[in-house]
Design an enzyme around this catalytic site. Structure first.
Site, PDB file in Angstrom:
ATOM      1  N   LYS A  33      15.890   5.198  -8.006  1.00 14.70           N
ATOM      2  CA  LYS A  33      15.613   4.848  -6.512  1.00 14.70           C
ATOM      3  C   LYS A  33      14.481   5.856  -5.946  1.00 14.70           C
ATOM      4  O   LYS A  33      13.498   5.343  -5.532  1.00 14.70           O
ATOM      5  CB  LYS A  33      16.847   5.060  -6.002  1.00 14.70           C
ATOM      6  CG  LYS A  33      16.404   4.883  -4.431  1.00 14.70           C
ATOM      7  CD  LYS A  33      17.833   5.249  -3.297  1.00 14.70           C
ATOM      8  CE  LYS A  33      18.301   6.594  -3.482  1.00 14.70           C
ATOM      9  NZ  LYS A  33      17.278   7.545  -2.608  1.00 14.70           N
ATOM     10  N   THR A  34      14.467   7.091  -6.264  1.00 13.78           N
ATOM     11  CA  THR A  34      13.367   7.985  -5.486  1.00 13.78           C
ATOM     12  C   THR A  34      12.146   7.714  -6.336  1.00 13.78           C
ATOM     13  O   THR A  34      11.145   7.602  -5.498  1.00 13.78           O
ATOM     14  CB  THR A  34      13.926   9.493  -5.978  1.00 13.78           C
ATOM     15  OG1 THR A  34      15.402   9.591  -5.220  1.00 13.78           O
ATOM     16  CG2 THR A  34      13.044  10.447  -5.232  1.00 13.78           C
ATOM     17  N   ASP A 225      14.552   4.879   3.045  1.00 11.98           N
ATOM     18  CA  ASP A 225      15.452   5.567   1.975  1.00 11.98           C
ATOM     19  C   ASP A 225      16.724   5.552   2.669  1.00 11.98           C
ATOM     20  O   ASP A 225      17.152   5.607   4.012  1.00 11.98           O
ATOM     21  CB  ASP A 225      14.910   6.958   1.912  1.00 11.98           C
ATOM     22  CG  ASP A 225      15.797   7.022   0.442  1.00 11.98           C
ATOM     23  OD1 ASP A 225      16.407   6.485  -0.223  1.00 11.98           O
ATOM     24  OD2 ASP A 225      15.776   8.623   0.246  1.00 11.98           O
ATOM     25  N   GLU A 226      17.679   5.404   1.647  1.00 14.71           N
ATOM     26  CA  GLU A 226      19.072   5.014   2.062  1.00 14.71           C
ATOM     27  C   GLU A 226      19.523   4.109   3.327  1.00 14.71           C
ATOM     28  O   GLU A 226      20.210   4.603   4.155  1.00 14.71           O
ATOM     29  CB  GLU A 226      19.788   6.581   2.298  1.00 14.71           C
ATOM     30  CG  GLU A 226      19.616   7.653   1.286  1.00 14.71           C
ATOM     31  CD  GLU A 226      20.491   7.559   0.008  1.00 14.71           C
ATOM     32  OE1 GLU A 226      21.119   6.481   0.080  1.00 14.71           O
ATOM     33  OE2 GLU A 226      20.278   8.037  -0.891  1.00 14.71           O
ATOM     34  N   GLN A 259      27.427   1.882  -1.763  1.00 17.61           N
ATOM     35  CA  GLN A 259      27.149   3.439  -1.740  1.00 17.61           C
ATOM     36  C   GLN A 259      27.391   3.764  -0.045  1.00 17.61           C
ATOM     37  O   GLN A 259      26.896   4.804   0.311  1.00 17.61           O
ATOM     38  CB  GLN A 259      26.113   4.119  -2.247  1.00 17.61           C
ATOM     39  CG  GLN A 259      26.393   3.949  -3.882  1.00 17.61           C
ATOM     40  CD  GLN A 259      25.047   4.995  -4.592  1.00 17.61           C
ATOM     41  OE1 GLN A 259      25.255   6.210  -4.506  1.00 17.61           O
ATOM     42  NE2 GLN A 259      24.144   4.135  -5.224  1.00 17.61           N
ATOM     43  N   ARG A 617      28.912   9.725 -10.286  1.00 16.64           N
ATOM     44  CA  ARG A 617      28.311  11.104 -10.227  1.00 16.64           C
ATOM     45  C   ARG A 617      28.463  11.475 -11.718  1.00 16.64           C
ATOM     46  O   ARG A 617      27.564  12.611 -12.167  1.00 16.64           O
ATOM     47  CB  ARG A 617      29.061  12.211  -9.371  1.00 16.64           C
ATOM     48  CG  ARG A 617      29.156  11.873  -7.955  1.00 16.64           C
ATOM     49  CD  ARG A 617      27.821  11.648  -7.410  1.00 16.64           C
ATOM     50  NE  ARG A 617      27.616  10.195  -7.383  1.00 16.64           N
ATOM     51  CZ  ARG A 617      26.472   9.382  -7.053  1.00 16.64           C
ATOM     52  NH1 ARG A 617      25.158   9.938  -6.935  1.00 16.64           N
ATOM     53  NH2 ARG A 617      26.346   8.151  -7.041  1.00 16.64           N
TER      54      ARG A 617
END
Length: 760
Positions: A33-34, A225-226, A259, A617
């Site tokens: 994503k980043t 973002d997010e 998420q 994770r």
């Protein structure tokens, strides 16, 4: 093809080069994503867009710094000219320039949480309100929520639902506190953190033709973002920037509905689920390749999240190999769970040569860290607690331990200083300074000076009461075991009552930590475990416990200075991180999922998303653990395994196991799964499950009328689900006023002795 584009897979590349119009990037865990977000900005600059015309909003300063660092590797120093930062930092920057338009000076002060709470406390005192009823944290949370939903004081007062909620909570003057708070902030030229968003919205709402238009022209491209973590106010601000006649609607939202785990902070998952409703020409890109985890872990996560009712359809996959199966630890008690997790960590370190820094223990609540800390210390495994202080360093824990230390040793000066006026008992700093001075000049302890220090009559009485209380505690310690004494102290000292008054999430966490400490003391008293070759079953006194706890809180612990440590943190704190080995502990009903989420399907869905985040994770090793029993609130509780364990196919686990679940469990989940699949981007194949009850007389079980109380949620055969607003009348003729949300005339008055109501 430009070199940086060659680093991307096909979908990532399309998401980067599609720069015109609204774009949604649904980014699964570990999907890059980043990289997509930063390369998209770099690509805009490379294609000729001035960097200062790009606005990139993040939720952390760390994310903003990382974004600029990555962009600079492609475009150099131009990266520093991008408007990239958190919502609060960017909006504060704009407000500094435009503050005069809404009656502020450009040098306005930003109040932190302590400043806000202090001002609210002052207002409560000036209004002569009961501070135990009008708890500062609760009022602050209420005001914050109002701002996040764009409800100013006047609208708050005119909202019958909000006013009724305050009346039922016995805080009818909340709106007046809110109004005074806003006025005092304005008079002081100050904004709190919520105001940095709220006042920006006000600025643009009141100045559409000059200020808002100025920033619409300035920011040609907006990236968020997010996006799943945005609240109603943040999205409203974004829509004002990009939704207007003739707008190119160049907004790129990056996030993952699976998420979305911050509803308690006001995050609204509907922002990402309904994004296409606001932007007709939306292009959606789904990043479904997971570069982090092996196949067993990825497929387990897919299976769990498929049980959620409404979501963006995607199928995460991995090419990192099938990997190790998931291990499940079933423990008899939470104490055994701690030991077996520590044993497993030792095994992984020895067998697979894992470093401490490659291992994480994740739990639902911070209070759970205690038992794992104890065993990691015993095994000499370095660790660090993140997302909060080490359990024994948390204020409420240290406060109670200070009382216990003073009970054993009244000459313990540091313990006395900590709690002599906590909870407040009228012993101010001036009095404490006099005691300290006298003790220093007479070579006596502060305790010995309590009765001889020259202070006012009021302070002398308070000191006498304090000293008498500690003597009562000491007498109790002569006959009772550690748990009996600690339980007595926490009640008689006022600590328990003080923490119970705070109904915020933070307040409930503090109370939970205090109860967890008591649970640990209970375990110390009842557990005849062999320690260092000797059976600790003789001395169960408070003194013995204090000696034991002193070893656990040694500040010279190497784990606090070494870089090689096992990570302990809540799942919320773990979002965005990754480890080779992850232990998800405490997987029991009412713990994970939390008991606070069990009354609504939305609550269960969010808990499941939280579990999904925890699973994803892990890179190579995933261990799930639960205990059949654990101490909670001083009592042994017997627990069922979490429903989430049964949602993972046994083929992904090391060995199959039987979960004793309620009979309705499988039926409930079958119904949920039937509504989980969606087509296209957002539209459900079937109608979303109605969260109100469909009443079946065969299963309806009314409660006796005398059990019905105000504030309860109830079920009525004809009217469905409702909330009891109030009850009046004599015992035999009690009449309830109930609000039923699914009927035309929602508010009904019903005589309870004739009504059939089932308590939810």
């Amino acid at each position: 093809m430009k070199s940086y584009l060659q680093e991307l897979n096909t979908v990532q590349r399309e998401a980067v080069i599609t720069t015109k119009g609204p774009v949604l990037v649904v980014a699964g865990p570990g999907s890059g994503k980043t990289r997509v977000l930063t390369y998209r900005i770099a690509h805009l600059i490379e294609e000729g867009t001035a960097p200062w015309k790009i606005l990139a909003l993040t939720f952390t300063n760390k994310a903003a710094r990382e974004m600029k660092e990555r962009i600079s590797k492609v475009v150099g120093d131009k990266a520093n000219q991008v408007w990239a930062g958190t919502f609060h930092s960017i909006f504060a920057k704009i407000l500094r320039v435009e503050a005069d338009k809404i009656g502020y000076k450009s040098n306005f002060t930003i109040y932190d949480s302590d400043d806000s709470k202090s001002l609210i406390g002052t207002i409560i005192k000036e209004m002569n309100l009961d501070k135990t009823v009008y708890n500062v944290n609760t009022i602050r949370s209420r005001i914050s929520s109002a701002k996040s939903n764009i409800i100013p004081p006047r609208a708050y007062k005119e909202n019958p639902e909000l006013m009724e909620q305050d009346r039922m909570a016995k805080r009818p003057h909340t709106h007046a506190i809110y109004e005074k708070y806003m006025a005092r902030c304005k008079k002081a030229g100050a904004m709190d953190f919520d105001d940095l968003l709220y006042q920006l919205y006000v600025l643009w709402y009141k100045n559409p033709d000059n200020v808002l238009e100025k920033y619409r022209k300035k920011f040609q491209y907006i990236l968020v973002d997010e996006f799943q973590d945005t609240n109603y106010l943040q999205y409203s601000i974004l829509k004002k920037l990009v939704k207007y006649p003739g707008s190119p609607e160049n907004i790129c939202a990056v996030g993952d509905d699976a998420q979305s785990i911050y509803a308690f902070r006001g995050a609204t998952i509907e922002n990402i689920l309904d994004f296409e409703k606001d932007f007709d020409n939306l292009k959606t890109f789904k990043l479904e390749q997971n570069y982090r985890s092996t196949d067993h872990i990825v497929q387990a996560a897919n299976e769990v999240i498929s049980y959620n009712r409404r979501q963006i359809q995607k199928s995460i996959w991995s090419d990192k190999g099938i990997g190790q199966k998931i291990r499940v630890i079933k423990a008899v008690t939470d104490n055994e769970e701690g030991k077996r997790v520590a044993d497993s960590i030792l095994e992984q370190k020895n067998r697979f040569h894992l470093k401490n820094s490659e291992i994480a223990i994740l739990y639902r609540t911070n209070a759970q860290s205690r038992v794992f800390e104890e065993y990691l210390r015993r095994y000499n495994i370095s660790y660090r607690v993140f997302g909060g202080l080490s359990f024994y360093q948390r204020k409420e824990v240290k406060d109670l331990i200070a009382y216990l230390r003073l009970t054993i040793n009244p000459n313990d000066e540091e313990a006395l200083r900590r709690i002599i006026n906590y909870p407040r008992r009228g012993i101010g700093n001036t009095t404490i300074d006099k005691i300290s001075t006298l003790a220093g000049s007479t070579d006596q302890s502060m305790w010995e000076c309590l009765g001889t220090v020259d202070v006012s009559a009021r302070a002398k009485n308070a000191l006498g009461d304090f000293k008498a209380m500690i003597k009562v505690f000491a007498k109790k310690a002569q006959t009772g075991n550690a748990y009996e004494v600690a339980s007595f102290v926490v009640k008689q000292s006022g600590l328990l009552d003080l923490l119970k008054q705070d109904k915020t999430i933070e307040g409930m966490n503090r109370l939970e930590n205090l109860n967890s400490l008591l649970d640990g003391i209970k375990d110390f008293v009842e557990n005849d475990e062999i320690r260092d070759g000797e059976t600790a079953l003789v001395d169960k006194s408070l003194g013995a416990y204090i000696q034991n706890i002193a070893l656990l809180t040694d500040l010279d612990d190497e784990s606090k200075t070494s870089g090689e440590y096992v990570t302990l943190m809540s799942v919320h704190s773990a979002k965005g991180l990754e480890y080779k080995s992850v232990f998800i502990v405490g997987l029991e009903e009412k713990l994970f999922p939390s008991f606070m989420s069990l009354d609504t399907m939305d609550g269960i869905d969010e808990e499941r998303r939280l579990f999904y985040v925890a699973i994803t994770r892990a890179e190579q090793f995933l261990t799930l653990s639960y205990a059949n029993s654990r101490y909670q609130f001083g009592k042994m509780r017997y627990n069922e395994p979490s429903r989430f364990l049964e949602e993972i196919a046994h083929k992904h686990m090391e060995a199959t196991f039987s979960l004793r679940r309620r009979m309705e469990f499988s039926t409930d989940n079958a119904n949920v799964r039937s509504g989980a699949k969606v087509t296209g981007n957002f539209k459900s194949q079937r109608k979303a499950i109605n969260t109100t009850f469909k009443i079946d007389p065969a299963t309806f079980k009314p409660n006796p009328s005398h059990e019905i109380q105000a504030g309860m949620k109830v079920l009525h055969l004809k009217f469905g689900e409702g909330k009891v607003l109030s009850i009046d009348g004599a015992e035999s003729n009690r009449v309830a006023t109930i609000f039923f949300k699914e009927v035309d005339n929602p508010q009904r008055r019903i005589m309870l002795k004739f009504a059939k109501l089932q308590i939810l």
